[in-house]
Design a protein around this motif. Structure first.
Motif, PDB file in Angstrom:
ATOM      1  N   HIS A 477       5.683 -29.597   5.396  1.00 53.16           N
ATOM      2  CA  HIS A 477       5.310 -29.775   6.806  1.00 53.16           C
ATOM      3  C   HIS A 477       6.424 -30.470   7.587  1.00 53.16           C
ATOM      4  O   HIS A 477       6.642 -30.170   8.767  1.00 53.16           O
ATOM      5  CB  HIS A 477       4.006 -30.564   6.918  1.00 53.16           C
ATOM      6  CG  HIS A 477       2.773 -29.728   6.761  1.00 53.16           C
ATOM      7  ND1 HIS A 477       2.248 -28.982   7.791  1.00 53.16           N
ATOM      8  CD2 HIS A 477       1.977 -29.507   5.683  1.00 53.16           C
ATOM      9  CE1 HIS A 477       1.164 -28.340   7.369  1.00 53.16           C
ATOM     10  NE2 HIS A 477       0.975 -28.634   6.090  1.00 53.16           N
ATOM     11  N   LYS A 480       8.910 -27.859   8.382  1.00 53.58           N
ATOM     12  CA  LYS A 480       8.374 -26.974   9.417  1.00 53.58           C
ATOM     13  C   LYS A 480       8.497 -27.608  10.802  1.00 53.58           C
ATOM     14  O   LYS A 480       8.893 -26.953  11.774  1.00 53.58           O
ATOM     15  CB  LYS A 480       6.898 -26.673   9.111  1.00 53.58           C
ATOM     16  CG  LYS A 480       6.238 -25.660  10.036  1.00 53.58           C
ATOM     17  CD  LYS A 480       6.707 -24.258   9.760  1.00 53.58           C
ATOM     18  CE  LYS A 480       5.929 -23.249  10.590  1.00 53.58           C
ATOM     19  NZ  LYS A 480       6.418 -21.875  10.370  1.00 53.58           N
ATOM     20  N   LEU A 491       2.283 -24.766   2.890  1.00 50.80           N
ATOM     21  CA  LEU A 491       1.618 -25.479   3.979  1.00 50.80           C
ATOM     22  C   LEU A 491       0.113 -25.564   3.787  1.00 50.80           C
ATOM     23  O   LEU A 491      -0.544 -26.425   4.383  1.00 50.80           O
ATOM     24  CB  LEU A 491       1.927 -24.789   5.314  1.00 50.80           C
ATOM     25  CG  LEU A 491       3.401 -24.645   5.683  1.00 50.80           C
ATOM     26  CD1 LEU A 491       3.552 -23.787   6.934  1.00 50.80           C
ATOM     27  CD2 LEU A 491       4.037 -26.007   5.896  1.00 50.80           C
TER      28      LEU A 491
END
Length: 548
Positions: A477, A480, A491
């Motif tokens: 994350h 990302k 995720l």
């Protein structure tokens, strides 16, 4: 009579008054009481509202024109303040600056503003320019005005964003010229390497100011250098918590901190976290020794934790909190990759493949312990690359030489532990390899922050195996959020338990040794025939012994 007839008789001759307000007034005069008084007030309010509505509808007073009239009534000073607030708000938004606090000073846009607004000596601005600091970074834009107005500060900004300059410049401005009152500024760092780096930066920025900067290198000579009998001028002290506490606890103290005006904690989340092998106790003792009532405190770090925020809110008056970008996110200047390698032996194969395809030094390789740093160093020693390892078992002189060699390009690949994970600024690191998976999200952010600094792009590769799934989801994350690409399944992995994360952060997991040497398997004792028991010796006649 039925209900219909009763209703007719009651309503016969009834008239509807078109002006109910007059009827209500007449009744109020006849039977005044508390309730009717309230009704009277409501009637008056309704009448006034009706008149206002009528005026607006008839065009005698247009709503838009009334607003314009109100704006015209503002004084030039008020209009100027509104425009300035809008400019400041836009400036913070454009630079992703978030602030919490009261009466926060406006950010600066150019270093020249320091001279006109905050009486900074032009020598300091010239030193900034000579160090190639031409335009302030977002953290410098906001932190400099806050510290120069004497406010307490807790700042969180990404790695490589210029935090060191942000806290050194106000200190240099406030101290102005050297004095013989003892140290007036203290900067704490978690490692000696970071302390020396900060010292070198401070020396460059204080050129031609006359200020004396010191870093504690030898504890046994600190008394004659900094003690009461010392005649040497001391203005700024940069050191680690352990050394400072050791010196102030001597009898008599080898270090006096009663004149400290500025107390800065670099990598504050590391120095203020509780737990084993941490610095919280040392920090508390040092803070008590800084008895100057006008002392100011500033906390800087690349990552934010709840304990540090609670401590700052509780202990610091007139506090301002500054955050650049999102909290606890990696810099977007680093291209990040997660690489599954299957097993521990797969890591060595993957790294050697990286070397074979063309390694672009300088490269930092992170492992979880000093033992694994030694093992990996022994494996890569004969692979045709200039490799070295730095860890706690190295002497200070060896560590200094290794860091110097890496900076000068003599060492291509530097294997290190978390010792080098925070704050260290190596110019031009092209690649960071997380050979062992980071123990926490914060560790990951700091590790990869050794590259992609000062506007240069960098790359980070993180190896993981089936046993490294505890933090895989959270780190995916982070990648990302910073604009990287990760597989969707990472995720959506199940969240790890908090207890598992705490356990992993407290102690590194057991891993196989890094070695390609095939060790002989342990033999099962049961496969061997047991040796016969010792044969008892019997005596022959005549006193001689013989064995059967």
């Amino acid at each position: 009579m039925d209900a219909r007839e009763i209703f007719k008789s009651l309503t016969c001759g009834a008239k509807f008054n078109k002006k109910p307000q007059n009827e209500i007034k007449r009744k109020l005069k006849e039977e005044p009481d508390v309730k009717t008084t309230i009704s009277t007030k409501r009637v008056k309010e309704e009448k006034q509202n009706d008149e206002i509505d009528f005026q607006l509808l008839s065009g005698t007073q247009d709503l838009q024109s009334s607003k314009k009239k109100k704006k015209k009534q503002l004084t030039p000073e008020e209009l100027s303040k509104i425009r300035e607030d809008e400019r400041i708000s836009k400036l913070r938004k454009d630079n992703k600056i978030s602030v919490i606090g009261n009466k926060i000073p406006a950010p600066i846009e150019h270093f020249d503003e320091l001279c006109s607004l905050y009486s900074v000596d032009t020598k300091v601005v010239d030193n900034l320019a000579s160090c190639k600091y031409t335009v302030p970074t977002p953290i410098q834009m906001q932190a400099l005005p806050i510290m120069m107005t004497g406010r307490s500060l807790m700042a969180c900004a990404p790695t490589g964003s210029g935090k060191t300059v942000a806290f050194l410049t106000p200190i240099i401005r406030d101290l102005k010229a050297p004095q013989k009152n003892g140290f007036r500024a203290l900067i704490l760092c978690p490692t000696r390497e970071l302390a020396k780096q900060t010292y070198q930066e401070c020396v460059r920025l204080t050129e031609k100011t006359g200020l004396k900067i010191h870093v504690i290198s030898k504890v046994d000579k600190a008394d004659e250098t900094f003690g009461v009998k010392s005649k040497q001028m001391c203005d700024i002290l940069i050191s680690t918590p352990n050394r400072v506490r050791f010196l102030i606890q001597q009898e008599p103290p080898a270090l006096e901190l009663k004149s400290i005006e500025w107390f800065v904690i670099d990598e504050a989340d590391r120095l203020l976290e509780d737990g084993k092998d941490n610095f919280k106790e040392q920090f508390d003792d040092i803070l008590k020794a800084c008895t100057n009532p006008s002392r100011k405190l500033a906390l800087f770090s690349a990552t934010y934790t709840v304990p540090i925020a609670k401590w700052a809110i509780k202990n610091l008056k007139n506090l301002i909190r500054v955050t650049i970008g999102q909290q606890n996110t990696a810099t977007d200047q680093v291209d990040q990759e997660l690489l599954f390698v299957g097993s521990e032996s797969g890591k060595l194969l993957a790294f050697r493949e990286l070397i074979r395809t063309g390694l672009k030094p300088p490269v930092l390789v992170f492992v979880q312990s000093k033992d694994r740093a030694k093992q990996l160093f022994n494996e890569l020693l004969y692979d045709g690359i200039n490799v070295e390892a730095i860890h706690a078992d190295r002497t200070q002189q060896q560590r200094d030489n290794i860091v110097k060699g890496f900076r000068e390009g003599k060492i291509w690949v530097l294997i290190c532990t978390e010792l080098m994970g925070r704050g260290i600024d190596f110019k031009g690191v092209n690649l960071v390899v997380n050979y062992d998976f980071p123990s926490s999200e914060i560790s990951y952010i700091h590790r990869i922050g050794r590259t992609g600094r000062a506007g240069r792009r960098g790359k980070a590769v993180t190896y993981f195996t089936q046993n490294d799934t505890t933090n895989l989801r959270s780190i995916a994350h982070i990648i990302k959020k910073s604009g990287g690409n990760v597989p969707e399944f990472m995720l959506t992995l199940k969240k790890a338990k908090k207890s598992d994360k705490k356990m992993l952060a407290a102690s590194a997991p057991r891993r196989e040794e890094i070695s390609t040497v095939v060790k002989p398997e342990k033999q099962d004792p049961g496969q061997f025939v047991k040796a016969p028991a010792k044969i008892k010796k019997k005596k022959r006649k005549g006193g001689k012994k013989s064995e059967e």
